[in-house]
Write a protein that holds these residues in place. Structure first.
Motif, PDB file in Angstrom:
ATOM      1  N   PHE A  20       0.946  -1.194  -0.229  1.00 58.22           N
ATOM      2  CA  PHE A  20       0.084   0.016  -0.055  1.00 58.22           C
ATOM      3  C   PHE A  20       0.663   1.340  -0.211  1.00 58.22           C
ATOM      4  N   ALA A  21       2.077   1.294   0.650  1.00 58.12           N
ATOM      5  CA  ALA A  21       3.174   2.502   0.913  1.00 58.12           C
ATOM      6  C   ALA A  21       3.381   2.601  -0.597  1.00 58.12           C
ATOM      7  N   GLU A  22       3.673   1.597  -1.071  1.00 62.85           N
ATOM      8  CA  GLU A  22       4.388   1.676  -2.567  1.00 62.85           C
ATOM      9  C   GLU A  22       3.592   2.122  -3.620  1.00 62.85           C
ATOM     10  N   ALA A  23       2.536   1.520  -3.707  1.00 65.78           N
ATOM     11  CA  ALA A  23       1.235   1.817  -4.501  1.00 65.78           C
ATOM     12  C   ALA A  23       0.820   3.342  -4.399  1.00 65.78           C
ATOM     13  N   SER A  24       0.904   3.765  -3.108  1.00 67.71           N
ATOM     14  CA  SER A  24       0.339   5.311  -3.181  1.00 67.71           C
ATOM     15  C   SER A  24       1.578   6.212  -4.038  1.00 67.71           C
ATOM     16  N   ARG A  25       2.733   5.569  -3.953  1.00 66.16           N
ATOM     17  CA  ARG A  25       3.652   6.724  -4.570  1.00 66.16           C
ATOM     18  C   ARG A  25       3.384   6.413  -6.298  1.00 66.16           C
ATOM     19  N   HIS A  26       2.597   5.582  -6.756  1.00 65.08           N
ATOM     20  CA  HIS A  26       2.121   5.463  -8.284  1.00 65.08           C
ATOM     21  C   HIS A  26       1.118   6.434  -8.510  1.00 65.08           C
ATOM     22  N   LEU A  27       0.832   7.144  -7.614  1.00 68.50           N
ATOM     23  CA  LEU A  27      -0.474   8.069  -7.806  1.00 68.50           C
ATOM     24  C   LEU A  27       0.120   9.578  -8.230  1.00 68.50           C
ATOM     25  N   ASP A  28      -0.664  10.288  -9.043  1.00 67.41           N
ATOM     26  CA  ASP A  28       0.003  11.707  -9.433  1.00 67.41           C
ATOM     27  C   ASP A  28      -0.250  12.627  -8.283  1.00 67.41           C
TER      28      ASP A  28
ATOM     29  N   HIS B  72      -7.816  -7.596 -13.060  1.00 69.78           N
ATOM     30  CA  HIS B  72      -7.358  -6.591 -14.286  1.00 69.78           C
ATOM     31  C   HIS B  72      -6.107  -5.823 -13.981  1.00 69.78           C
ATOM     32  N   TYR B  73      -5.305  -6.351 -13.020  1.00 74.46           N
ATOM     33  CA  TYR B  73      -4.091  -5.489 -12.684  1.00 74.46           C
ATOM     34  C   TYR B  73      -3.111  -6.253 -13.323  1.00 74.46           C
ATOM     35  N   SER B  74      -2.420  -5.271 -14.240  1.00 73.73           N
ATOM     36  CA  SER B  74      -1.453  -6.037 -15.040  1.00 73.73           C
ATOM     37  C   SER B  74       0.162  -5.301 -14.993  1.00 73.73           C
ATOM     38  N   TYR B  75       0.320  -4.176 -14.073  1.00 69.78           N
ATOM     39  CA  TYR B  75       1.261  -3.400 -14.155  1.00 69.78           C
ATOM     40  C   TYR B  75       2.495  -4.121 -13.601  1.00 69.78           C
ATOM     41  N   GLN B  76       3.617  -4.208 -14.378  1.00 69.21           N
ATOM     42  CA  GLN B  76       4.893  -4.985 -14.023  1.00 69.21           C
ATOM     43  C   GLN B  76       5.647  -4.171 -13.327  1.00 69.21           C
ATOM     44  N   GLY B  77       5.564  -2.814 -13.031  1.00 70.59           N
ATOM     45  CA  GLY B  77       6.471  -1.970 -12.254  1.00 70.59           C
ATOM     46  C   GLY B  77       6.171  -2.242 -10.751  1.00 70.59           C
ATOM     47  N   LEU B  78       5.208  -3.113 -10.373  1.00 70.00           N
ATOM     48  CA  LEU B  78       4.736  -3.062  -8.886  1.00 70.00           C
ATOM     49  C   LEU B  78       3.887  -4.491  -8.982  1.00 70.00           C
ATOM     50  N   GLN B  79       4.550  -5.457  -8.551  1.00 73.25           N
ATOM     51  CA  GLN B  79       4.031  -6.691  -8.409  1.00 73.25           C
ATOM     52  C   GLN B  79       4.047  -7.490  -6.931  1.00 73.25           C
ATOM     53  N   LEU B  80       3.932  -6.473  -6.213  1.00 72.09           N
ATOM     54  CA  LEU B  80       3.842  -6.880  -4.463  1.00 72.09           C
ATOM     55  C   LEU B  80       2.416  -7.390  -4.370  1.00 72.09           C
ATOM     56  N   PRO B  81       2.090  -8.434  -3.257  1.00 64.90           N
ATOM     57  CA  PRO B  81       1.030  -8.908  -2.992  1.00 64.90           C
ATOM     58  C   PRO B  81       0.172  -7.770  -2.450  1.00 64.90           C
ATOM     59  N   GLY B  82      -0.876  -7.634  -2.859  1.00 64.33           N
ATOM     60  CA  GLY B  82      -1.853  -6.655  -2.144  1.00 64.33           C
ATOM     61  C   GLY B  82      -1.845  -5.201  -2.956  1.00 64.33           C
ATOM     62  N   ALA B  83      -0.961  -5.024  -3.815  1.00 60.97           N
ATOM     63  CA  ALA B  83      -0.954  -4.003  -4.898  1.00 60.97           C
ATOM     64  C   ALA B  83      -2.532  -3.939  -5.591  1.00 60.97           C
ATOM     65  N   PRO B  84      -2.909  -4.872  -6.078  1.00 61.40           N
ATOM     66  CA  PRO B  84      -4.220  -4.996  -7.039  1.00 61.40           C
ATOM     67  C   PRO B  84      -5.370  -4.391  -5.854  1.00 61.40           C
ATOM     68  N   MET B  85      -5.339  -4.932  -4.535  1.00 60.00           N
ATOM     69  CA  MET B  85      -6.148  -4.746  -3.691  1.00 60.00           C
ATOM     70  C   MET B  85      -6.410  -3.074  -3.241  1.00 60.00           C
ATOM     71  N   TYR B  86      -4.903  -2.453  -3.364  1.00 55.15           N
ATOM     72  CA  TYR B  86      -4.875  -1.064  -3.074  1.00 55.15           C
ATOM     73  C   TYR B  86      -5.597  -0.379  -4.428  1.00 55.15           C
ATOM     74  N   PHE B  87      -5.448  -0.645  -5.687  1.00 59.44           N
ATOM     75  CA  PHE B  87      -6.023  -0.030  -6.715  1.00 59.44           C
ATOM     76  C   PHE B  87      -7.636  -0.574  -6.725  1.00 59.44           C
ATOM     77  N   THR B  88      -7.926  -1.355  -6.196  1.00 61.25           N
ATOM     78  CA  THR B  88      -9.396  -1.822  -6.142  1.00 61.25           C
ATOM     79  C   THR B  88     -10.119  -0.555  -5.115  1.00 61.25           C
ATOM     80  N   ILE B  89      -9.368  -0.500  -4.006  1.00 60.81           N
ATOM     81  CA  ILE B  89     -10.138   0.561  -3.502  1.00 60.81           C
ATOM     82  C   ILE B  89      -9.872   1.815  -3.760  1.00 60.81           C
TER      83      ILE B  89
ATOM     84  N   TYR C 196      -3.299   9.372  -1.435  1.00 60.51           N
ATOM     85  CA  TYR C 196      -1.988   9.961  -1.927  1.00 60.51           C
ATOM     86  C   TYR C 196      -0.838  10.226  -1.009  1.00 60.51           C
ATOM     87  N   LEU C 197      -1.129  10.405   0.325  1.00 63.07           N
ATOM     88  CA  LEU C 197       0.080  11.041   1.182  1.00 63.07           C
ATOM     89  C   LEU C 197       0.674   9.581   2.174  1.00 63.07           C
ATOM     90  N   VAL C 198      -0.407   8.897   2.612  1.00 64.56           N
ATOM     91  CA  VAL C 198       0.039   8.091   3.639  1.00 64.56           C
ATOM     92  C   VAL C 198       1.071   6.901   3.263  1.00 64.56           C
TER      93      VAL C 198
END
Length: 220
Positions: free
Chosen positions: A63-71, A139-156, A218-220
């Motif tokens: 979740f911490a890493e996925a938030s850094r992929h937002l603009d 539907h998550y297919s981003y190769q730059g972030l393959q950590l378990p839980g990343a698809p759930m972050y973007f679902t939320i 975006y921040l946490v």
């Protein structure tokens, strides 16, 4: 329906239903009803916040890493836009109390313009996410972030921001209705501004929810 007589050339006096003792009682009931409705909306988003908290506890690194992929820049601009739109919505209520219907229409128009800008910016964000494959669930297919839980972050992310955008659209419809009334009927005044006030209350809820979503996503 009951109403007080209007002076010659003045705007029609506001009406109240027969089951209310006075216009003041009717307006109080309308405000109470809106507060109850807003509380149910808060409970709706509170469920999403609780869901986010649970999954962040399970997948803190993802979740911490996925938030850094937002603009962050677009998110910050949208925050400023939405907070400013709450100011113009509040000014619409102020001018409605003073009977300045043209100013009510102007403040509503500015609020709608900023709301549209918010949705356009969010559309650009969504487009980028679709392009790189940071989509919900399977539907998550981003190769730059393959950590378990990343698809759930973007679902939320899509669920919460999409639901918020839906509320923005509803708020725009309600405010537009008030703006049209200000232009065509010109009947807002010291004794008849509850409609604008209730629409503004709903818009403040939209703003408040985003104030929670922005740091959470975006921040946490």
């Amino acid at each position: 329906m009951s109403s007080a007589p209007a002076a010659h050339g003045a705007a029609p006096a506001p009406k109240f239903a027969e089951h209310f003792a006075s216009l003041e009682v009717q307006n109080h009931a309308a405000r109470l009803g809106m507060w109850l409705f807003l509380s149910t909306e808060i409970l709706l988003f509170a469920g999403l916040f609780a869901c986010y908290a649970c999954y962040r506890f399970l997948y803190p690194e993802a979740f911490a890493e996925a938030s850094r992929h937002l603009d962050l820049t677009l998110g910050t601009v949208n925050t400023v836009v939405l907070i400013t739109s709450s100011l113009t919505a509040a000014l619409a209520v102020h001018y409605a109390k003073e009977g300045k219907n043209n100013m009510v229409a102007l403040m509503v128009a500015l609020t709608l313009l900023m709301a549209l800008g918010f949705l356009v910016i969010k559309g650009f964000e969504y487009s980028h996410k679709f392009h790189e494959g940071t989509l919900p669930g399977k539907h998550y297919s981003y190769q730059g972030l393959q950590l378990p839980g990343a698809p759930m972050y973007f679902t939320i992310y899509f669920l919460s921001t999409g639901l918020h955008a839906f509320h923005v659209t509803i708020g725009m419809g309600v405010l537009a209705w008030m703006g049209i009334r200000a232009i065509t009927q010109k009947n807002f005044g010291p004794n008849n501004y509850t409609g604008v006030e209730l629409a503004s209350m709903y818009w403040h809820l939209v703003d408040l929810v985003w104030i929670f979503l922005f740091p959470m996503l975006y921040l946490v």
